[in-house]
Design a protein around this motif. Structure first.
Motif, short mmCIF file in Angstrom:
data_model
loop_
_atom_site.label_atom_id
_atom_site.label_comp_id
_atom_site.label_asym_id
_atom_site.label_seq_id
_atom_site.Cartn_x
_atom_site.Cartn_y
_atom_site.Cartn_z
N ALA A 1 52.58 4.40 21.08
CA ALA A 1 53.67 4.75 20.46
C ALA A 1 53.25 4.22 18.77
O ALA A 1 53.44 4.91 17.75
N GLU A 2 52.68 3.12 18.70
CA GLU A 2 52.30 2.60 17.40
C GLU A 2 51.08 3.57 16.85
O GLU A 2 51.15 3.77 15.53
N GLU A 3 50.14 4.03 17.76
CA GLU A 3 49.09 5.06 17.16
C GLU A 3 50.05 6.26 16.53
O GLU A 3 49.49 6.66 15.60
N ARG A 4 50.90 6.82 17.33
CA ARG A 4 51.60 7.83 16.86
C ARG A 4 52.12 7.56 15.50
O ARG A 4 52.40 8.50 14.80
N CYS A 5 52.77 6.46 15.40
CA CYS A 5 53.61 6.10 14.08
C CYS A 5 52.39 5.89 13.00
O CYS A 5 52.85 6.41 11.78
N ARG A 6 51.24 5.41 13.07
CA ARG A 6 50.31 5.43 12.31
C ARG A 6 49.90 6.89 11.60
O ARG A 6 49.42 7.04 10.43
N GLN A 7 49.73 7.72 12.75
CA GLN A 7 49.46 9.17 12.47
C GLN A 7 50.45 9.87 11.56
O GLN A 7 50.16 10.47 10.57
#
Length: 379
Positions: A95-101
């Motif tokens: 989820a954090e990686e998706r937010c970074r993207q």
């Protein structure tokens, strides 16, 4: 480098509570349930055999079969705690990686080339009209409150207001001004502490962020939540309360989920409505999305009172998401954003009526589903 949480030495109570209630084997319970309901369900020799194969359960009675699957999904023999925790953290990182993207997509300006930009702009304007250009801080103060659970300072067993109003409360540095105003507004709470002392931080213990923990969710994975500092939660509830009150202007009452249930039922009968229960919704509302969708003054205040980072065991994580589960305004904020996007899709497609939204539980007219799915995928 892994940073050490200043409170890491405090012993955490496990989210798994031992039950004193006598239990029977799960497979025996399911067998007795099938007899009582007069439904034939597969017979399994052991609890583990049943739990490992529960997706294969079948029955002519779909309701009973679904009930059994839900019961079995919560079953745990107590040996999978470590793997459940690991699975939860992997999902959190995803989820954090998706937010970074998403942050990069908005902050880089690439969103300006989106074929659905006008839908996002319409949703943003609807939010501005609903909540105004800036929060009324006097109204925010009316909703100041404690959450029902633990804080970074206090365990759940000491979660009553009597404990939270005593001692030296904790806050993040960004929340100091709001925390000071709240603290000094209650004479019996602040005692002889002056506003200047509050603003200097002497009245509070300043901590860098919240504490990330896992709680049981189902057999396969735990759920990640965050425990907020005392004063952050107290003030977050104020902003969340204002957003919740404003949502009534769109016919959304976050104390009543029945409208979602009624339309979901109608959709299951005739296909006129579609449900969208988003995965990891609370953990994928990114900072950039909130900055884009909300008026600047609202963003400024919410940025101040959110926890900018969390501590998972001994590791510090600076959030790419705007707020986590456990934050006092997360549910209200995600409802506001998802409802605005759904409403903008209705206007784009000239659909009469309004969608119904309860957190990440969204019910829309069937013809709006595809467009809304595309917009949400972009966010």
């Amino acid at each position: 480098m892994a940073l050490q949480h200043p409170l890491h030495h405090r012993k955490e109570r496990s989210g798994r509570r031992k039950s004193s209630t006598p239990s029977i084997p799960l497979c025996t319970f399911i067998t007795e349930l099938s007899k009582a309901l007069g439904v034939d369900l597969p017979v399994y020799s052991s609890d583990d055999d049943l739990a490992d194969n529960y997706p294969l359960l079948g029955s002519r009675d779909t309701c009973v079969s679904y009930l059994v699957q839900e019961i079995v999904s919560k079953f745990s023999n107590g040996t999978s705690a470590a793997s459940s925790k690991e699975a939860a953290f992997e999902k959190f990182q995803l989820a954090e990686e998706r937010c970074r993207q998403t942050n990069e997509y908005f902050w880089s300006g690439r969103v300006r080339h989106s074929p659905r930009l006008h839908v996002l702009q319409r949703a943003r304007e609807q939010i501005r009209k609903l909540i105004g250009d800036a929060p009324d801080l006097r109204e925010v103060a009316k909703y100041f409150d404690w959450g029902p659970g633990a804080t970074t300072r206090l365990p759940r067993r000491s979660a009553d207001a009597a404990y939270k109003y005593s001692g030296k409360p904790e806050t993040t540095a960004g929340n100091l001004v709001h925390a000071s105003a709240a603290y000094c507004s209650i004479p019996s709470w602040k005692g002889g502490v002056s506003l200047a002392e509050c603003l200097s931080g002497d009245a509070f213990s300043v901590v860098p962020g919240n504490k990330i923990i896992t709680v049981p969710k189902n057999r396969k994975t735990d759920r990640i939540i965050a425990i907020e500092p005392d004063m952050n939660m107290y003030v977050q509830k104020g902003f969340g309360g204002v957003i919740r009150a404003r949502l009534l202007g769109w016919g959304i009452n976050l104390l009543d989920q029945r409208p979602n249930q009624r339309l979901a039922l109608a959709g299951s009968v005739d296909g006129s409505f579609a449900t969208m229960d988003l995965s990891m919704a609370s953990d994928t509302v990114s900072r950039a999305l909130v900055e884009y969708m909300l008026p600047a003054e609202w963003v400024r205040h919410l940025e101040q009172v959110r926890s900018p980072c969390g501590f998972f065991e001994d590791t510090a994580i600076r959030y790419a998401k705007f707020s986590s589960m456990g934050n006092g305004f997360t549910f209200d904020l995600e409802t506001l954003i998802f409802a605005s996007l759904a409403r903008a899709c209705y206007r784009e497609l000239k659909i009469e009526g309004h969608p119904v939204v309860y957190g990440d539980d969204i019910v829309v007219a069937g013809v709006a589903y595809d467009l809304l799915a595309q917009v949400l995928d972009e966010c």
